[in-house]
Design an enzyme around this catalytic site. Structure first.
Site, PDB file in Angstrom:
ATOM      1  N   LYS A   1      -2.016   5.956   7.934  1.00 52.80           N
ATOM      2  CA  LYS A   1      -2.965   6.765   7.157  1.00 52.80           C
ATOM      3  C   LYS A   1      -4.428   6.495   7.544  1.00 52.80           C
ATOM      4  CE  LYS A   1      -0.085   7.533   3.084  1.00 52.80           C
ATOM      5  NZ  LYS A   1       0.036   7.449   1.644  1.00 52.80           N
TER       6      LYS A   1
ATOM      7  N   ASP B   1      -3.149  12.430  -1.692  1.00 52.84           N
ATOM      8  CA  ASP B   1      -2.631  11.406  -2.624  1.00 52.84           C
ATOM      9  C   ASP B   1      -3.509  11.325  -3.877  1.00 52.84           C
ATOM     10  OD1 ASP B   1      -0.394  10.553  -1.218  1.00 52.84           O
ATOM     11  OD2 ASP B   1      -1.495   9.044  -0.076  1.00 52.84           O
TER      12      ASP B   1
HETATM   13  P1  NAP Z   1      -0.563  -0.570   1.200  1.00 54.87           P
HETATM   14  O1  NAP Z   1      -1.794   0.068   1.728  1.00 54.87           O
HETATM   15  O2  NAP Z   1       0.261  -1.413   2.097  1.00 54.87           O
HETATM   16  O3  NAP Z   1      -0.979  -1.459  -0.075  1.00 54.87           O
HETATM   17  C1  NAP Z   1      -0.049  -2.175  -0.817  1.00 54.87           C
HETATM   18  C2  NAP Z   1      -0.742  -3.070  -1.850  1.00 54.87           C
HETATM   19  O4  NAP Z   1       0.304  -3.677  -2.583  1.00 54.87           O
HETATM   20  C3  NAP Z   1      -1.597  -4.165  -1.238  1.00 54.87           C
HETATM   21  O5  NAP Z   1      -2.796  -4.278  -1.912  1.00 54.87           O
HETATM   22  C4  NAP Z   1      -0.729  -5.415  -1.427  1.00 54.87           C
HETATM   23  O6  NAP Z   1      -1.490  -6.567  -1.812  1.00 54.87           O
HETATM   24  C5  NAP Z   1       0.099  -5.074  -2.633  1.00 54.87           C
HETATM   25  N1  NAP Z   1       1.378  -5.772  -2.571  1.00 54.87           N
HETATM   26  C6  NAP Z   1       2.380  -5.553  -1.694  1.00 54.87           C
HETATM   27  N2  NAP Z   1       3.403  -6.387  -1.936  1.00 54.87           N
HETATM   28  C7  NAP Z   1       3.023  -7.162  -2.979  1.00 54.87           C
HETATM   29  C8  NAP Z   1       3.651  -8.219  -3.694  1.00 54.87           C
HETATM   30  N3  NAP Z   1       4.884  -8.641  -3.393  1.00 54.87           N
HETATM   31  N4  NAP Z   1       2.980  -8.821  -4.707  1.00 54.87           N
HETATM   32  C9  NAP Z   1       1.737  -8.399  -5.041  1.00 54.87           C
HETATM   33  N5  NAP Z   1       1.078  -7.403  -4.404  1.00 54.87           N
HETATM   34  C10 NAP Z   1       1.723  -6.786  -3.383  1.00 54.87           C
HETATM   35  O7  NAP Z   1       0.438   0.512   0.621  1.00 54.87           O
HETATM   36  P2  NAP Z   1       0.093   1.958   0.013  1.00 54.87           P
HETATM   37  O8  NAP Z   1      -0.032   2.965   1.112  1.00 54.87           O
HETATM   38  O9  NAP Z   1      -1.024   1.849  -0.934  1.00 54.87           O
HETATM   39  O10 NAP Z   1       1.464   2.295  -0.744  1.00 54.87           O
HETATM   40  C11 NAP Z   1       1.836   1.543  -1.862  1.00 54.87           C
HETATM   41  C12 NAP Z   1       3.020   2.175  -2.553  1.00 54.87           C
HETATM   42  O11 NAP Z   1       2.674   3.446  -3.057  1.00 54.87           O
HETATM   43  C13 NAP Z   1       4.223   2.387  -1.645  1.00 54.87           C
HETATM   44  O12 NAP Z   1       5.364   1.942  -2.339  1.00 54.87           O
HETATM   45  C14 NAP Z   1       4.267   3.893  -1.466  1.00 54.87           C
HETATM   46  O13 NAP Z   1       5.573   4.361  -1.269  1.00 54.87           O
HETATM   47  C15 NAP Z   1       3.699   4.375  -2.776  1.00 54.87           C
HETATM   48  N6  NAP Z   1       3.120   5.722  -2.686  1.00 54.87           N
HETATM   49  C16 NAP Z   1       3.597   6.682  -3.527  1.00 54.87           C
HETATM   50  C17 NAP Z   1       3.050   7.960  -3.476  1.00 54.87           C
HETATM   51  C18 NAP Z   1       3.581   9.024  -4.378  1.00 54.87           C
HETATM   52  O14 NAP Z   1       3.311  10.192  -4.100  1.00 54.87           O
HETATM   53  N7  NAP Z   1       4.274   8.711  -5.447  1.00 54.87           N
HETATM   54  C19 NAP Z   1       2.039   8.266  -2.572  1.00 54.87           C
HETATM   55  C20 NAP Z   1       1.545   7.242  -1.752  1.00 54.87           C
HETATM   56  C21 NAP Z   1       2.111   5.976  -1.825  1.00 54.87           C
HETATM   57  P3  NAP Z   1      -2.317  -7.467  -0.775  1.00 54.87           P
HETATM   58  O15 NAP Z   1      -3.649  -6.811  -0.689  1.00 54.87           O
HETATM   59  O16 NAP Z   1      -2.344  -8.794  -1.445  1.00 54.87           O
HETATM   60  O17 NAP Z   1      -1.552  -7.455   0.506  1.00 54.87           O
END
Ligand code: NAP
Length: 521
Positions: free
Chosen positions: A318, A354
């Site tokens: 992204k 998003d």
């Molecule tokens: P990302 O950029 O990788 O960010 C993930 C965040 O989650 C980071 O800040 C990370 O913390 C934190 N995290 C991950 N594992 C963790 C754990 N075990 N304990 C505590 N914190 C944790 O991911 P993203 O693109 O934002 O996506 C996140 C989620 O949103 C995904 O599951 C995705 O499928 C979902 N999503 C859903 C939609 C929808 O339409 N419903 C749209 C977009 C995304 P750190 O900073 O500490 O690494």
């Protein structure tokens, strides 16, 4: 159209395979370098006796361009150039429909065959071919090879490469629209397990034919499907109405709108299910397919060259995708992430849907203005959420596992930051989980259940499972829960709006996804 290559260890086996193939195939390719025994004349008349319509290609592949053959094939019966030329001339005398000669045979021999055809007054047409058994060269190199073949004005140019990564399919398939622009018929696909997809997609894009074997052991090149697999795939595509009937295909091809998902991994993505159902309902002749991408630059080139109308972009691209775009809209620029690309005649513009998907979902159940939202996470979705909440007059508070990342995001959006361990000290109107914690199959929550009594609303951006551990706990604490499914539908619906300018069927998209997710549960 399907072509079955004939390879065999004996004359008897060859005649038997020809007889069976004539019932299933549009073309047979007599691989004279991979048939032991028998004479070309016998094979051609066997095919004619079995079918009035099957077209015959005669090939005697150069050793350097012949892929390792399947178990049923003879070892390459290496013929010298003189024997090979005599054999192809024999095919011309026998009025085979096509003879295949490699570009690598050189100018003089290709011209000699063309002159022989003309002199004989034969109906045989010439295929000029190039096979790369090691790799897929860059598109510019393939275009040069295409022109070297096309300058002989053959009936068909054939360019087959080896896919080492999935993006190689895009590179080689690029040649199909390119050949069309130059009014040249082409067979263009990839060999190898990673190239199988091109064998299905090539004919849909206007490639002249694709190859399939009667049985796996008869493979003349790696990655070939069997005829029955190929027919099953085509049936499946027709029944799902993703692909129109073959006879309508060429008329409709110019209106066909292709969309893709770029990410890694993409195997579990429900976007194809949602978008294909929506496109069908909207009456748009189009397909949406997921591509697991390793080389983002190559994939972006593919979008331009294949005139793919739009793309969704997901983890991990992204942010990285921005450098390959011509323009980025204001919202996406401020968020710093793109999840949607529009291709306007080769000009690629990035958007972020998003943030809007999340805001519309919140607005369906609560007002945002002057409300406080605790956002767990500091990744792309947290950025989109913070941006949207501020835009609509709300106040985000960032809570994250890694303090530096959380603080950076909070200072960028001028809001407060707390570490995840301090979450029980905060109270707000709504809590939003933007971390992947709780995603199927893990039944986990990012916070303890008691903490949730500090909120009236709790949203999870995760939509698989439909009701995550966090949402179950929140319900137990009397909170109003908001599922990630609505956000997913809303962001997808806005992608479709941007791509097509039409209103998408949100209710249908949600229904189809709910049904699938209920099955998974
Ligand atoms: P990302 O950029 O990788 O960010 C993930 C965040 O989650 C980071 O800040 C990370 O913390 C934190 N995290 C991950 N594992 C963790 C754990 N075990 N304990 C505590 N914190 C944790 O991911 P993203 O693109 O934002 O996506 C996140 C989620 O949103 C995904 O599951 C995705 O499928 C979902 N999503 C859903 C939609 C929808 O339409 N419903 C749209 C977009 C995304 P750190 O900073 O500490 O690494």
């Amino acid at each position: 159209m399907i072509c079955v290559p004939i390879t065999a260890r004996t004359k008897k086996e060859a005649l038997h395979t020809i007889e069976r193939s004539c019932h299933f195939a549009d073309f047979i390719e007599l691989r004279m370098d991979l048939i032991n025994g028998g004479r070309l004349e016998e094979f051609i008349s066997a095919a004619r006796d079995n079918s009035d319509s099957v077209k015959i290609i005669v090939t005697c592949r150069k050793k350097e361009e012949a892929a390792p053959a399947g178990k049923a094939a003879a070892k390459s019966t290496a013929r010298n150039t003189k024997e090979k030329m005599a054999l192809l001339k024999e095919a011309i005398i026998q009025d085979a429909d096509f003879v295949d000669v490699e570009l690598a045979e050189g100018h003089a021999r290709i011209k000699e065959l063309q002159a022989f055809c003309a002199k004989q007054g034969s109906k045989t047409k010439i295929i000029i071919s190039y096979h790369n058994l090691k790799e897929t060269p860059a598109l510019t190199k393939l275009k040069q090879i295409f022109h070297q073949c096309a300058k002989f004005k053959p009936a068909i140019v054939k360019i087959v490469t080896t896919a080492k990564i999935v993006e190689d399919n895009l590179t080689t398939l690029n040649l199909i629209p390119y050949a069309k622009e130059h009014s040249q018929k082409i067979i263009s696909l990839c060999m190898g397990d990673k190239g199988s997809i091109s064998r299905v997609v090539a004919p849909l894009m206007g490639g002249y034919l694709s190859f399939a074997v009667l049985e796996k052991k008869g493979q003349s090149a790696p990655g070939q499907f069997t005829v029955s697999e190929m027919k099953q795939i085509n049936e499946l595509l027709k029944n799902s109405q993703i692909v129109p009937e073959a006879k309508e295909l060429s008329a409709q091809r110019s209106q066909h709108q292709n969309y893709i998902l770029l990410g890694n991994p993409v195997g579990q993505s429900l976007s194809p299910l949602m978008h294909n159902a929506a496109l069908k309902k909207m009456g748009i002749e189009g397909t949406y397919s997921a591509f697991c991408v390793q080389d983002l630059r190559g994939a972006m080139q593919g979008i331009r060259a294949m005139n793919i109308r739009g793309a969704s972009v997901t983890i991990p691209y992204k942010v990285a995708v921005i450098e390959y775009l011509d323009d980025v809209d204001d919202d996406a620029l401020k968020i710093g992430a793109v999840n949607t690309v529009i291709n306007g005649n080769g000009r690629l513009t990035g958007y972020n849907t998003d943030w809007l998907g999340l805001i519309l979902t919140l607005q369906e159940v609560m007002s945002i203005k002057n409300k406080t939202f605790v956002i767990i996470g500091a990744g792309g979705t947290a950025r989109a959420a913070s941006y949207g909440i501020i835009k609509k007059g709300g106040l985000p508070v960032i809570v994250n596992r890694t303090p530096e990342k959380g603080q950076t995001l909070a200072s960028e959006f001028n809001c407060a930051f707390y570490s995840l361990s301090a979450i029980d000290k905060i109270k707000a109107d709504c809590l939003i989980n933007t971390t992947p914690i709780g995603m199927y199959p893990k039944d986990k929550s990012p916070v303890k259940a008691q903490v949730l009594s500090n909120y009236k609303y709790v949203m999870d951006v995760i939509y698989n499972p439909l009701k995550t551990r966090l949402l179950k706990d929140a319900e137990g604490q009397g909170c109003r829960i908001i599922s990630g499914l609505d956000m997913f539908v809303n962001q997808g619906a806005h992608q479709l709006r941007l791509w097509t300018g039409k209103e998408p069927p949100r209710a249908l998209m949600k229904k189809i996804l709910s049904e699938r997710l209920t099955q998974i549960e």
